[in-house]
Structure formats: C-alpha cells, structure tokens
Scaffold this motif. Sequence first.
Motif, mmCIF file in Angstrom:
data_model
loop_
_atom_site.group_PDB
_atom_site.id
_atom_site.type_symbol
_atom_site.label_atom_id
_atom_site.label_comp_id
_atom_site.label_asym_id
_atom_site.label_seq_id
_atom_site.Cartn_x
_atom_site.Cartn_y
_atom_site.Cartn_z
ATOM 1 N N LEU A 184 -3.022 14.404 -8.723
ATOM 2 C CA LEU A 184 -2.370 15.527 -8.075
ATOM 3 C C LEU A 184 -2.951 16.798 -8.604
ATOM 4 N N ASP A 185 -3.503 16.877 -9.900
ATOM 5 C CA ASP A 185 -3.561 18.135 -10.269
ATOM 6 C C ASP A 185 -4.896 18.763 -9.583
ATOM 7 N N GLU A 186 -4.710 20.122 -9.194
ATOM 8 C CA GLU A 186 -5.840 20.520 -8.394
ATOM 9 C C GLU A 186 -6.820 20.924 -9.382
ATOM 10 N N ARG A 187 -6.678 20.849 -10.746
ATOM 11 C CA ARG A 187 -7.918 21.071 -11.410
ATOM 12 C C ARG A 187 -9.049 20.185 -11.894
ATOM 13 N N VAL A 188 -8.459 18.963 -11.444
ATOM 14 C CA VAL A 188 -9.213 17.525 -11.485
ATOM 15 C C VAL A 188 -10.318 17.661 -10.409
ATOM 16 N N SER A 189 -11.539 17.302 -10.670
ATOM 17 C CA SER A 189 -12.516 17.409 -9.759
ATOM 18 C C SER A 189 -12.435 15.954 -8.883
ATOM 19 N N VAL A 190 -12.328 16.047 -7.551
ATOM 20 C CA VAL A 190 -12.509 15.044 -6.649
ATOM 21 C C VAL A 190 -13.741 14.396 -6.738
ATOM 22 N N GLN A 191 -14.863 15.268 -7.161
ATOM 23 C CA GLN A 191 -16.148 14.682 -7.197
ATOM 24 C C GLN A 191 -16.301 13.764 -8.236
ATOM 25 N N ALA A 192 -15.520 14.244 -9.368
ATOM 26 C CA ALA A 192 -15.913 13.395 -10.606
ATOM 27 C C ALA A 192 -14.972 12.049 -10.499
ATOM 28 N N LEU A 193 -13.902 12.315 -9.846
ATOM 29 C CA LEU A 193 -12.830 11.063 -9.649
ATOM 30 C C LEU A 193 -13.549 9.910 -8.647
ATOM 31 N N ALA A 194 -14.176 10.504 -7.492
ATOM 32 C CA ALA A 194 -15.010 9.576 -6.522
ATOM 33 C C ALA A 194 -16.265 8.879 -7.441
ATOM 34 N N GLY A 195 -16.908 9.692 -8.402
ATOM 35 C CA GLY A 195 -18.032 9.164 -9.080
ATOM 36 C C GLY A 195 -17.718 7.916 -10.093
ATOM 37 N N ASP A 196 -16.317 8.303 -10.696
ATOM 38 C CA ASP A 196 -15.763 7.359 -11.439
ATOM 39 C C ASP A 196 -15.293 6.196 -10.952
ATOM 40 N N ILE A 197 -14.494 6.181 -9.781
ATOM 41 C CA ILE A 197 -13.666 5.364 -9.441
ATOM 42 C C ILE A 197 -14.441 4.495 -8.359
ATOM 43 N N ILE A 198 -15.334 5.083 -7.252
ATOM 44 C CA ILE A 198 -15.937 4.248 -6.274
ATOM 45 C C ILE A 198 -17.535 4.390 -6.422
ATOM 46 N N GLY A 199 -18.108 5.401 -7.332
ATOM 47 C CA GLY A 199 -19.371 5.506 -7.623
ATOM 48 C C GLY A 199 -20.359 5.767 -6.259
ATOM 49 N N VAL A 200 -19.833 6.568 -5.433
ATOM 50 C CA VAL A 200 -20.386 6.943 -4.166
ATOM 51 C C VAL A 200 -19.691 8.142 -4.103
ATOM 52 N N SER A 201 -20.781 9.024 -3.170
ATOM 53 C CA SER A 201 -20.277 10.403 -2.896
ATOM 54 C C SER A 201 -19.239 10.228 -1.439
ATOM 55 N N VAL A 231 0.887 -1.312 0.080
ATOM 56 C CA VAL A 231 0.035 0.096 -0.015
ATOM 57 C C VAL A 231 0.836 1.253 0.015
ATOM 58 N N ALA A 232 1.895 1.438 0.872
ATOM 59 C CA ALA A 232 2.877 2.424 0.766
ATOM 60 C C ALA A 232 3.394 2.704 -0.519
ATOM 61 N N ALA A 233 3.909 1.590 -1.093
ATOM 62 C CA ALA A 233 4.564 1.613 -2.372
ATOM 63 C C ALA A 233 3.523 2.159 -3.440
ATOM 64 N N ARG A 234 2.447 1.918 -3.564
ATOM 65 C CA ARG A 234 1.386 2.435 -4.453
ATOM 66 C C ARG A 234 1.182 3.803 -4.027
ATOM 67 N N LEU A 235 0.986 4.115 -2.884
ATOM 68 C CA LEU A 235 0.670 5.458 -2.151
ATOM 69 C C LEU A 235 1.773 6.467 -2.740
ATOM 70 N N SER A 236 3.109 5.956 -3.044
ATOM 71 C CA SER A 236 4.260 6.826 -3.451
ATOM 72 C C SER A 236 4.209 6.955 -4.964
ATOM 73 N N SER A 237 3.480 6.142 -5.657
ATOM 74 C CA SER A 237 3.375 6.290 -6.981
ATOM 75 C C SER A 237 2.042 7.052 -7.812
ATOM 76 N N VAL A 238 1.577 7.869 -6.987
ATOM 77 C CA VAL A 238 0.255 8.734 -7.429
ATOM 78 C C VAL A 238 0.530 9.210 -8.856
ATOM 79 N N PRO A 239 -0.197 9.032 -9.790
ATOM 80 C CA PRO A 239 -0.093 9.819 -11.225
ATOM 81 C C PRO A 239 -0.213 11.562 -10.842
ATOM 82 N N GLN A 240 0.475 12.090 -11.663
ATOM 83 C CA GLN A 240 0.274 13.513 -11.643
ATOM 84 C C GLN A 240 -1.206 13.907 -12.048
ATOM 85 N N ALA A 241 -1.863 13.138 -12.861
ATOM 86 C CA ALA A 241 -3.562 13.518 -12.917
ATOM 87 C C ALA A 241 -4.239 13.720 -11.686
#
Length: 202
Positions: free
Chosen positions: A46-63, A34-44
């Motif tokens: 980390l980009d503050e312009r990307v909506s966390v709400q949209a990411l949550a909807g796409d990845i886990i499907g819940v708010s 888990v720590a290794a995966r955590l240290s390899s977060v893609p730049q996309a």
Amino acid sequence: MADTGDLLAAWSTAWHGEDEAWARARPGPSLAAVAARLSSVPQAFLDERVSVQALAGDIIGVSLRCLPFAGDPRVRLGAAIGLWLCASEEVVEPFSPALPPAGRAVAIDALALRVASVVDPTRWLSDDARRTEAARTFLLWCGCLPAGEDEQTARSLLAACDSLARDRALSEAYEGHRHRAEIARRLEEARRKEAAARYSSE
C-alpha cells in the motif's frame, strides 16, 4: 490524477472481449478465499513509495498496461493490490485451484484501470460490496469462475455489483470506447488479411 475516461479508454483498448473472457473462464478458487486475501494486503504493497513497476517485475515478471498511469494513486493502488493477490500464493499459500499464470497481468490491469477508475481501491479493503466487486473482477480476468458458480451465475452476480454499470454516464462512455476499440481491431484485422492476400497473389 488521470481522467476516469482516459483510464477506461486505456482498458477498453488494451483488453477487449469480455464475452471471450467469460467463455475462457474455468472453475477457480472460492470468492471468499480471494476476498479474504484481498482484505489482508500488507502495508508494504500500500506504500505509495514502492514502485508498481518493480513489484510487477518481481512478482509476475511482465510489464502491465496500466504502468503509464501509475502516477495516479488509484491506478497505483489497484495494481499493487492485484499484485498482492498474485504474490500471496507464495507468501501465504496457493489458492485452490491456483490462479492461472497467463491471466494475472490482465486481471491486475482490470483492477487498476477498470475498477479503480470508478471505485477508490481503499474501499476494497473496508467495504464488503466493493471488495466482492474487485474479487469477482480479478477472478474473471484471471480466467476463473468463483468455485461453485457456473458462468451464468458468476456473470449475473458480477453485474449486480459492478460500479461502472451502475454509473450510467460512465457506462455509456465506456461502451463508446469499447465500440471504437472493436472497430479499430476489426479494421486492423481486415488490413492484415488484405495485405496477406496481396502478398500471396504476387
């Protein structure tokens, strides 16, 4: 930027029962994985312009409970990193064992509201001790014990690296929020029981 106390209050109100979380935890993936995966977060992510709400909807499907605070850069980044850990099971490969789907939203909120309020998430990417704290917190709230650890060991190792516990003033404020949230929960439960008893007697 949100006040740290407000973030901790939101966490303690939304998700109480750390003892319950430990009691539910089952053997999960290794802390190193888990720590290794955590240290390899893609730049996309980390980009503050990307909506966390949209990411949550796409990845886990819940708010997420942290979304009202997503304007705070710490919360946004903490949530995005947690979402990466979930997304990476498809993008990279599943953890072994896989993360339980039911705990993912809670684990992301734990990173975004509890850990990020005390430790800047950028430190999770560069500082081994803070990355370990984030990985351990994520695993706990996902419903997992790190592979090879029993509950007592996992508890003591998380306590040893818990930044909130080391900050006495913040820790005391957090305990106050937790206590008030627990009282409110018990009062609401008593009201429900009383209403149900009144309804059944009529």
